[in-house]
Design an enzyme around this catalytic site. Structure first.
Site, PDB file in Angstrom:
ATOM      1  N   ASP A 156      15.307  32.614 -18.232  1.00  0.00           N
ATOM      2  CA  ASP A 156      16.573  32.885 -18.908  1.00  0.00           C
ATOM      3  C   ASP A 156      16.656  34.344 -19.366  1.00  0.00           C
ATOM      4  O   ASP A 156      15.639  34.988 -19.616  1.00  0.00           O
ATOM      5  CB  ASP A 156      16.712  31.958 -20.119  1.00  0.00           C
ATOM      6  CG  ASP A 156      18.122  31.943 -20.671  1.00  0.00           C
ATOM      7  OD1 ASP A 156      19.060  32.280 -19.925  1.00  0.00           O
ATOM      8  OD2 ASP A 156      18.293  31.617 -21.860  1.00  0.00           O
TER       9      ASP A 156
ATOM     10  N   ARG B 194      21.513  37.732 -17.617  1.00  0.00           N
ATOM     11  CA  ARG B 194      22.823  38.303 -17.950  1.00  0.00           C
ATOM     12  C   ARG B 194      22.725  39.199 -19.178  1.00  0.00           C
ATOM     13  O   ARG B 194      23.335  40.279 -19.215  1.00  0.00           O
ATOM     14  CB  ARG B 194      23.842  37.191 -18.211  1.00  0.00           C
ATOM     15  CG  ARG B 194      24.133  36.313 -17.002  1.00  0.00           C
ATOM     16  CD  ARG B 194      25.102  35.209 -17.314  1.00  0.00           C
ATOM     17  NE  ARG B 194      26.487  35.640 -17.160  1.00  0.00           N
ATOM     18  CZ  ARG B 194      27.311  35.900 -18.157  1.00  0.00           C
ATOM     19  NH1 ARG B 194      26.900  35.778 -19.405  1.00  0.00           N
ATOM     20  NH2 ARG B 194      28.548  36.274 -17.923  1.00  0.00           N
TER      21      ARG B 194
ATOM     22  N   ASN C  99      25.452  26.326 -15.727  1.00  0.00           N
ATOM     23  CA  ASN C  99      25.770  27.726 -15.449  1.00  0.00           C
ATOM     24  C   ASN C  99      26.819  27.859 -14.347  1.00  0.00           C
ATOM     25  O   ASN C  99      27.734  28.678 -14.446  1.00  0.00           O
ATOM     26  CB  ASN C  99      24.501  28.490 -15.046  1.00  0.00           C
ATOM     27  CG  ASN C  99      23.754  29.002 -16.263  1.00  0.00           C
ATOM     28  OD1 ASN C  99      24.296  29.034 -17.361  1.00  0.00           O
ATOM     29  ND2 ASN C  99      22.514  29.391 -16.068  1.00  0.00           N
TER      30      ASN C  99
ATOM     31  N   ARG D 228      14.250  26.355 -26.109  1.00  0.00           N
ATOM     32  CA  ARG D 228      14.742  25.007 -25.818  1.00  0.00           C
ATOM     33  C   ARG D 228      14.576  24.740 -24.321  1.00  0.00           C
ATOM     34  O   ARG D 228      14.334  25.671 -23.549  1.00  0.00           O
ATOM     35  CB  ARG D 228      16.205  24.856 -26.231  1.00  0.00           C
ATOM     36  CG  ARG D 228      17.142  25.903 -25.659  1.00  0.00           C
ATOM     37  CD  ARG D 228      18.584  25.637 -26.095  1.00  0.00           C
ATOM     38  NE  ARG D 228      19.489  26.643 -25.560  1.00  0.00           N
ATOM     39  CZ  ARG D 228      19.909  27.715 -26.227  1.00  0.00           C
ATOM     40  NH1 ARG D 228      19.479  27.922 -27.467  1.00  0.00           N
ATOM     41  NH2 ARG D 228      20.748  28.569 -25.680  1.00  0.00           N
TER      42      ARG D 228
ATOM     43  N   GLU E 288       2.827  21.110 -21.885  1.00  0.00           N
ATOM     44  CA  GLU E 288       2.701  22.125 -22.916  1.00  0.00           C
ATOM     45  C   GLU E 288       3.841  23.126 -22.743  1.00  0.00           C
ATOM     46  O   GLU E 288       4.263  23.407 -21.617  1.00  0.00           O
ATOM     47  CB  GLU E 288       1.348  22.836 -22.816  1.00  0.00           C
ATOM     48  CG  GLU E 288       0.155  21.906 -22.920  1.00  0.00           C
ATOM     49  CD  GLU E 288       0.124  21.108 -24.223  1.00  0.00           C
ATOM     50  OE1 GLU E 288       0.514  21.670 -25.274  1.00  0.00           O
ATOM     51  OE2 GLU E 288      -0.267  19.927 -24.193  1.00  0.00           O
TER      52      GLU E 288
END
Length: 226
Positions: A12, A15, A60, A181, A194
């Site tokens: 992530d 952008r 997305n 998250r 994990e």
């Protein structure tokens, strides 16, 4: 060091990285794709057997404007062509899987996906699973629908997992950049994985960061819910 056999990745921040640099959003995605190619090599060189990456999330694709989606598919087509021609994929015998709903993709992209799937069907040393237009909740719902459709009389974890889209063991380690998250990614499969969250935007992620994630993995006693 005990190397996780299966690493899942949510790359992530592409952008946001582009925005910080004054670039177009798709330039951030392009940088992220370039880094992912390095990430793959770092993992496989370290002894990782399976990689599963959130390549294009359903959310997305649904919420991006048409221009950005068009550029995303162009970039994805370029990446897939490189993947198809990759000597590294052949040398390492990497079986490539595509997980998610690709039915609405451009024909050129679907054609490349088909060619990669056909080319790597016989490869058994390592795997690369790319989650495209993927939703963890939808994967679970679809597995449940299939069991109902079959009239299954016994539904346990083993029966359920046979209807999931993933073809590899559950991830040992999830790496997520930029956020803390899991964002509807491999909701069933990550139950005992994990988790390593990096504050870095994905284009800033380095091999040292990967090593830090593996070191944290080694320090953790895996309890599998106990």
């Amino acid at each position: 060091m005990d190397v996780p056999k299966h690493i899942a990745l949510i790359p992530d921040g592409n952008r946001r990285w582009a925005e910080q640099k004054g670039l177009k959003p798709w330039e951030g995605h392009e940088k992220g794709i370039q880094l992912f190619e390095d990430f793959m090599k770092w993992c496989y060189d370290a002894g990782v057997v399976h990689i599963t990456a959130y390549s294009l999330s359903k959310e997305n694709l649904d919420k991006r404007d048409d221009i950005e989606v068009e550029f995303l598919f162009r970039l994805y087509e370029v990446y897939l062509q490189k993947l198809l021609e990759s000597r590294d994929i052949e040398d390492r015998q990497i079986r490539v899987y595509f997980i998610g709903d690709t039915s609405g993709f451009p024909d050129s992209v679907k054609e490349l996906i088909g060619k990669i799937d056909e080319k790597t069907q016989g490869y058994k040393e390592k795997t690369l699973s790319l989650c495209v237009n993927y939703s963890g909740r939808e994967e679970i719902l679809e597995a449940a629908r299939q069991l109902v459709k079959e009239g299954a009389k016994k539904i346990d974890e083993a029966a359920f997992e046979k209807h999931l889209q993933t073809k590899t063991p559950a991830p040992d380690l999830l790496i997520r950049t930029a956020e803390n998250r899991i964002s509807n990614f491999l909701l069933w499969q990550l139950a005992y994985s994990e988790l390593f969250f990096s504050p870095k935007l994905f284009p800033e992620f380095t091999k040292d960061d990967l090593m830090d994630a593996m070191k944290q993995f080694n320090k953790t006693e895996r309890r599998y819910g106990k």
